[in-house]
Design a protein around this motif. Structure first.
Motif, PDB file in Angstrom:
ATOM      1  N   THR A  62       0.807  -1.223   0.000  1.00 14.51           N
ATOM      2  CA  THR A  62       0.000   0.000   0.000  1.00 14.51           C
ATOM      3  C   THR A  62       0.841   1.275   0.000  1.00 14.51           C
ATOM      4  OG1 THR A  62      -0.143  -0.040   2.425  1.00 14.51           O
ATOM      5  CG2 THR A  62      -1.884  -1.189   1.195  1.00 14.51           C
ATOM      6  N   GLN A  63       2.172   1.118   0.160  1.00 11.33           N
ATOM      7  CA  GLN A  63       3.079   2.257   0.112  1.00 11.33           C
ATOM      8  C   GLN A  63       4.248   1.940  -0.805  1.00 11.33           C
ATOM      9  OE1 GLN A  63       4.283   3.783   3.970  1.00 11.33           O
ATOM     10  NE2 GLN A  63       2.439   2.951   4.915  1.00 11.33           N
ATOM     11  N   ALA A  74       8.164   3.478  -1.182  1.00 11.28           N
ATOM     12  CA  ALA A  74       9.158   4.419  -0.658  1.00 11.28           C
ATOM     13  C   ALA A  74       8.533   5.370   0.355  1.00 11.28           C
ATOM     14  CB  ALA A  74       9.820   5.194  -1.784  1.00 11.28           C
ATOM     15  N   GLY A  75       7.617   4.833   1.173  1.00 12.30           N
ATOM     16  CA  GLY A  75       6.995   5.612   2.225  1.00 12.30           C
ATOM     17  C   GLY A  75       5.810   6.454   1.788  1.00 12.30           C
ATOM     18  N   GLN A  76       5.515   6.458   0.483  1.00 15.17           N
ATOM     19  CA  GLN A  76       4.406   7.250  -0.032  1.00 15.17           C
ATOM     20  C   GLN A  76       3.205   6.338  -0.306  1.00 15.17           C
ATOM     21  OE1 GLN A  76       4.538  10.669  -0.272  1.00 15.17           O
ATOM     22  NE2 GLN A  76       6.499  10.289   0.767  1.00 15.17           N
ATOM     23  N   PRO A  77       1.996   6.726   0.105  1.00 12.63           N
ATOM     24  CA  PRO A  77       0.829   5.857  -0.099  1.00 12.63           C
ATOM     25  C   PRO A  77       0.487   5.716  -1.580  1.00 12.63           C
ATOM     26  CG  PRO A  77       0.170   7.995   0.761  1.00 12.63           C
ATOM     27  CD  PRO A  77       1.658   7.966   0.819  1.00 12.63           C
ATOM     28  N   VAL A  78       0.156   4.487  -1.981  1.00 14.16           N
ATOM     29  CA  VAL A  78      -0.323   4.228  -3.341  1.00 14.16           C
ATOM     30  C   VAL A  78      -1.698   3.579  -3.310  1.00 14.16           C
ATOM     31  CG1 VAL A  78       1.985   4.070  -4.354  1.00 14.16           C
ATOM     32  CG2 VAL A  78       0.905   2.010  -3.421  1.00 14.16           C
TER      33      VAL A  78
END
Length: 347
Positions: A293-294, A296-300
């Motif tokens: 669901t992330q 590189a620490g960014q939500p997708v």
């Protein structure tokens, strides 16, 4: 021979190339304590079944050193917890438990005194034997590939995943040097992107012609660009030839078979597990949902959205044309062929 290395013993400690940060950053993690090694295995600083086993072997050295320094008389009893911690760091790759068990056998044979020199020699032997095995299986596997072929590989099975040269990627390196491979296709290998980050980087370092494809393009790739082989590694091979490998391997194998391509599994004998009868008995590791669901620490994905994240799958033996190890090739693997091969190899 690749110049890439995943791990090294230097100045009395294990150093691991942090594969989470490749290809952008090449940073070595210094491990002077066994708990650091176990944590690095669990956190995928080091990954790939053979490399995990080698790292664990060096971890046993660190455990014994600390236990002996704290209690020269009772150090054997004191390291039991450390060995369990190493063994349990990742559940699917059999090489991890195999390496710890081999170090335990060496440990049991020690008469007394400082255990570090003998255990370090054993860990180095495991490391050196893996490199030699890689080179042997590369020769066996390359001989199966017709000159000028295209191939697809999944995940990372190169020097970063082993003691050096690689298993499946070792076959590709050797076959390319022999003029047998014209082009390599590398799928991205979600969610950790080992293909995009690691395999592509290794191939680039070696100057081997290659192209990256998304995981979802594999069937279309076999239909239109016609790779002759899918060449993959393994984390555990059951007694009947069923093979656990990185998630997505089964999908790629089905696509290959549907379009007339062949499937080659390349792994050292230490990956074979005669005690596991078939793929249904293999424990498949599941990792946190956040890896899907992330990025590189960014939500997708929407916040709190659930995910199922198995990081291995099992390819049935019926989908595999050849299993290659340092002792030779098992074609059309099944329970009887596997048993006969293992008997001839002394297992």
């Amino acid at each position: 021979m690749s110049a890439v290395s995943a791990l090294r013993w230097r100045a009395g400690a294990l150093e691991l190339l942090d594969q989470r940060r490749l290809p952008g950053v090449q940073q070595w993690l210094h491990c002077a304590r066994v708990e650091q090694v176990a944590e690095a295995i669990g956190d995928m600083v080091v990954r790939g079944a053979p490399a995990i086993g080698i790292a664990a072997a060096y971890g046993v050295v660190l455990a014994a050193r600390a236990a002996y320094a704290a209690d020269p008389a009772g150090w054997r009893q004191a390291i039991g917890t450390d060995l369990t911690r190493l063994r349990d760091a990742r559940p699917t790759a059999v090489n991890l438990a195999w390496a710890v068990a081999r170090m335990e056998r060496r440990l049991a044979g020690l008469d007394g005194g400082d255990p570090e020199p003998a255990l370090l020699a054993e860990a180095r032997a495991i490391h050196d034997e893996d490199l030699a095995a890689n080179q042997a299986m590369a020769a066996y596997g390359a001989a199966l590939i017709d000159p000028g072929s295209r191939v697809l590989t999944h995940c990372n099975t190169g020097a970063l995943a082993t003691g050096g040269h690689g298993t499946a990627l070792g076959v590709i390196r050797t076959a390319h040097a022999q003029g047998r491979i014209a082009e390599v296709f590398v799928d991205e290998t979600r969610p950790w992107l080992q293909g995009a980050r690691l395999t592509a980087w290794e191939l680039q370092q070696d100057g081997i012609p290659a192209r990256l494809v998304v995981d979802g393009a594999v069937a279309w790739l076999f239909a239109h660009l016609r790779p002759a082989w899918l060449i993959v590694g393994a984390d555990r091979i059951a007694a009947n030839g069923d093979t656990a490998n990185k998630i997505g391997t089964y999908t790629a194998a089905l696509a290959a078979r549907a379009h007339g391509a062949r499937v080659m599994v390349v792994a050292p004998l230490s990956t074979f597990d005669p005690a596991t009868p078939d793929g249904a008995a293999i424990a498949v590791e599941e990792r946190p949902a956040g890896e899907l669901t992330q990025l590189a620490g960014q939500p997708v994905a929407p916040a709190g959205f659930p995910a199922w994240n198995p990081v291995f799958d099992v390819t049935p033996a019926a989908c595999i044309d050849a299993i290659v190890c340092e002792h030779g090739v098992i074609e059309r693997p099944d329970a009887s062929r596997m048993a006969a091969f293992l008997a001839s190899a002394g297992r």
